[in-house]
Design a protein around this motif. Structure first.
Motif, PDB file in Angstrom:
ATOM      1  N   MET B   1       0.837  -1.329   0.064  1.00 51.57           N
ATOM      2  CA  MET B   1      -0.188  -0.120   0.046  1.00 51.57           C
ATOM      3  C   MET B   1       0.865   1.141   0.124  1.00 51.57           C
ATOM      4  O   MET B   1       1.876   1.158   0.480  1.00 51.57           O
ATOM      5  N   HIS B  24       5.406  -1.889   2.209  1.00 54.93           N
ATOM      6  CA  HIS B  24       4.606  -0.890   1.766  1.00 54.93           C
ATOM      7  C   HIS B  24       5.437  -0.020   1.339  1.00 54.93           C
ATOM      8  O   HIS B  24       6.671   0.281   1.575  1.00 54.93           O
ATOM      9  N   GLU B  68      -2.382   6.127  -0.740  1.00 53.07           N
ATOM     10  CA  GLU B  68      -3.576   5.795  -0.386  1.00 53.07           C
ATOM     11  C   GLU B  68      -4.165   5.800   1.190  1.00 53.07           C
ATOM     12  O   GLU B  68      -5.243   5.813   1.214  1.00 53.07           O
ATOM     13  N   LEU B  69      -3.190   5.782   1.825  1.00 53.55           N
ATOM     14  CA  LEU B  69      -3.427   6.007   3.279  1.00 53.55           C
ATOM     15  C   LEU B  69      -2.639   6.978   3.767  1.00 53.55           C
ATOM     16  O   LEU B  69      -1.290   6.853   3.665  1.00 53.55           O
ATOM     17  N   LYS B  94      -9.847   9.063   1.707  1.00 53.11           N
ATOM     18  CA  LYS B  94      -8.715   8.302   2.002  1.00 53.11           C
ATOM     19  C   LYS B  94      -8.982   7.789   3.528  1.00 53.11           C
ATOM     20  O   LYS B  94      -9.320   8.553   4.419  1.00 53.11           O
ATOM     21  N   VAL B  95      -8.291   6.930   4.000  1.00 52.29           N
ATOM     22  CA  VAL B  95      -8.051   6.435   5.189  1.00 52.29           C
ATOM     23  C   VAL B  95      -7.097   7.144   6.129  1.00 52.29           C
ATOM     24  O   VAL B  95      -5.946   7.409   5.431  1.00 52.29           O
ATOM     25  N   ALA B 166     -15.118   0.046   6.833  1.00 49.91           N
ATOM     26  CA  ALA B 166     -13.968  -0.628   5.986  1.00 49.91           C
ATOM     27  C   ALA B 166     -12.631   0.135   6.550  1.00 49.91           C
ATOM     28  O   ALA B 166     -11.943  -0.666   6.362  1.00 49.91           O
ATOM     29  N   ALA B 167     -12.715   1.124   6.703  1.00 48.47           N
ATOM     30  CA  ALA B 167     -11.380   1.921   7.163  1.00 48.47           C
ATOM     31  C   ALA B 167     -11.020   1.216   8.266  1.00 48.47           C
ATOM     32  O   ALA B 167      -9.616   1.009   8.531  1.00 48.47           O
ATOM     33  N   THR B 170      -9.256  -1.891   7.209  1.00 56.28           N
ATOM     34  CA  THR B 170      -7.922  -1.781   6.580  1.00 56.28           C
ATOM     35  C   THR B 170      -6.668  -1.599   7.557  1.00 56.28           C
ATOM     36  O   THR B 170      -5.771  -2.088   7.553  1.00 56.28           O
ATOM     37  N   VAL B 171      -7.005  -0.604   8.577  1.00 58.46           N
ATOM     38  CA  VAL B 171      -6.123  -0.165   9.572  1.00 58.46           C
ATOM     39  C   VAL B 171      -5.698  -1.593  10.543  1.00 58.46           C
ATOM     40  O   VAL B 171      -4.552  -1.652  10.784  1.00 58.46           O
ATOM     41  N   GLY B 173      -5.808  -4.330   9.584  1.00 59.91           N
ATOM     42  CA  GLY B 173      -4.852  -5.293   8.709  1.00 59.91           C
ATOM     43  C   GLY B 173      -3.606  -4.717   8.986  1.00 59.91           C
ATOM     44  O   GLY B 173      -2.731  -5.583   9.178  1.00 59.91           O
ATOM     45  N   LEU B 174      -3.342  -3.398   8.700  1.00 60.43           N
ATOM     46  CA  LEU B 174      -2.000  -3.116   8.960  1.00 60.43           C
ATOM     47  C   LEU B 174      -1.239  -3.365  10.391  1.00 60.43           C
ATOM     48  O   LEU B 174      -0.245  -3.623  10.570  1.00 60.43           O
TER      49      LEU B 174
END
Lengths: 220, 220
Positions: B1, B24, B68-69, B94-95, B166-167, B170-171, B173-174
């Protein structure tokens, strides 16, 4: 030890029952014992008292004067008034354990804190009772875990804040008797600001987890 | 990402290095890249950048527009200004991960919080950037443990707060990529009030334990 638990609510009852079970002479303090015993309803004090005959009931001032150590188990907003009723002279030189939180429910849920960041309820109590040895503790977990943290199945942390080292040692001894295995001394009573400010995340965790049966552990 | 880390301090560097290590494409954002690289001293950015060649450096607006973030790794007091420099149009959709704390050091130690209890820095950022998907996280532990929590040798907890599921996924996941095993979703961005208010006890724990290498674990 002769202990006065000031407050007849769920928190006071849980601690009183546990401390009595551990062999302490516990008296719950209330405004008016007759009125407290006359209350009816699902959580009536009289029914609880009948199931816990080892725990006494007395007026705030009588409970405090007879005790070696007093516990403020009132709701935070009532703490200063109740401790005034208990009597400054009845708390002089004694350990005063403050387990309350300064919750302000006047604007609905979630509650806010009526004192924070630059002051704390623990400090307000210490200023109002300069001759008492105030120790803030146990305000960071729910009543059933305060009294019996082993329920969680894993050691978790409680904190003590206070200006008197001997008073903190006395309180830490009681905490250990109840099963608290990790007791962190944060420092003087101003460190109560930190533990009282844990309440907002504690309340959100209750919501997120769907249960108040959790506790903070400081992993290090 | 493609990730923009806004802030060249210790926290930004720790996260940027770790995220780059995980594969990343990371660019650190700063006010003026030439000035940042010209700084001298023990913790000069140029020396760090030389040791971390995979991490780019760009002006806030360029870092944000290419990403993207984005991660707000500024000091809390600078956050709104830096995010304005990054540009609202560069954050739309964006996140935006907010890991800062609203520390007010103007009255010395310990710091207080410049926003709290009825509002939070996370909410201020979300209001200032209504089209960004703000997720508050990682503000409850120190930089080295943010990036590599496995150092503690025992799983501990991090929290996410935000309005967009969803945000938050995503976070999360990181966070999991970095080694966070226990991620609690507290709810919407207002729950950032709770995690930001953890800072006072975190600072007192640092003092009491003599190290910032600790973290909260929610035992349940």
């Amino acid at each position: 030890m002769k202990i006065a638990v000031l407050g007849t609510g769920m928190v006071g009852r849980a601690l009183a029952a546990r401390l009595a079970e551990l062999g302490h002479a516990v008296t719950i303090g209330t405004r008016n014992p007759d009125e407290t015993l006359a209350r009816t309803g699902d959580d009536a004090f009289a029914a609880w008292a009948a199931a816990n005959p080892a725990v006494g009931l007395a007026a705030f001032t009588d409970a405090a004067s007879a005790a070696e150590l007093a516990i403020n188990a009132t709701s935070g907003g009532a703490a200063l008034e109740v401790l005034a009723l208990a009597g400054q002279e009845n708390l002089t030189g004694k350990v005063l354990v403050d387990i309350a939180n300064p919750l302000d429910l006047s604007a609905g849920m979630p509650p806010t804190l009526f004192v924070k960041d630059t002051d704390s309820l623990g400090e307000q109590i210490q200023r109002a009772h300069p001759d008492a040895l105030v120790v803030k503790t146990l305000n960071t977990l729910n009543a059933s875990l305060m009294a019996d943290p082993a329920k969680l199945g894993e050691a978790s942390t409680v904190f003590v804040s206070g200006n008197d080292a001997a008073a903190k040692a006395t309180v830490s001894g009681l905490l250990a008797e109840m099963g608290h295995q990790d007791i962190i001394d944060l420092g003087d009573i101003t460190t109560a600001r930190g533990t009282e400010m844990l309440l907002p995340v504690w309340l959100r965790l209750w919501g997120a987890l769907g249960t108040p049966e959790f506790n903070f552990k400081i992993v290090r």
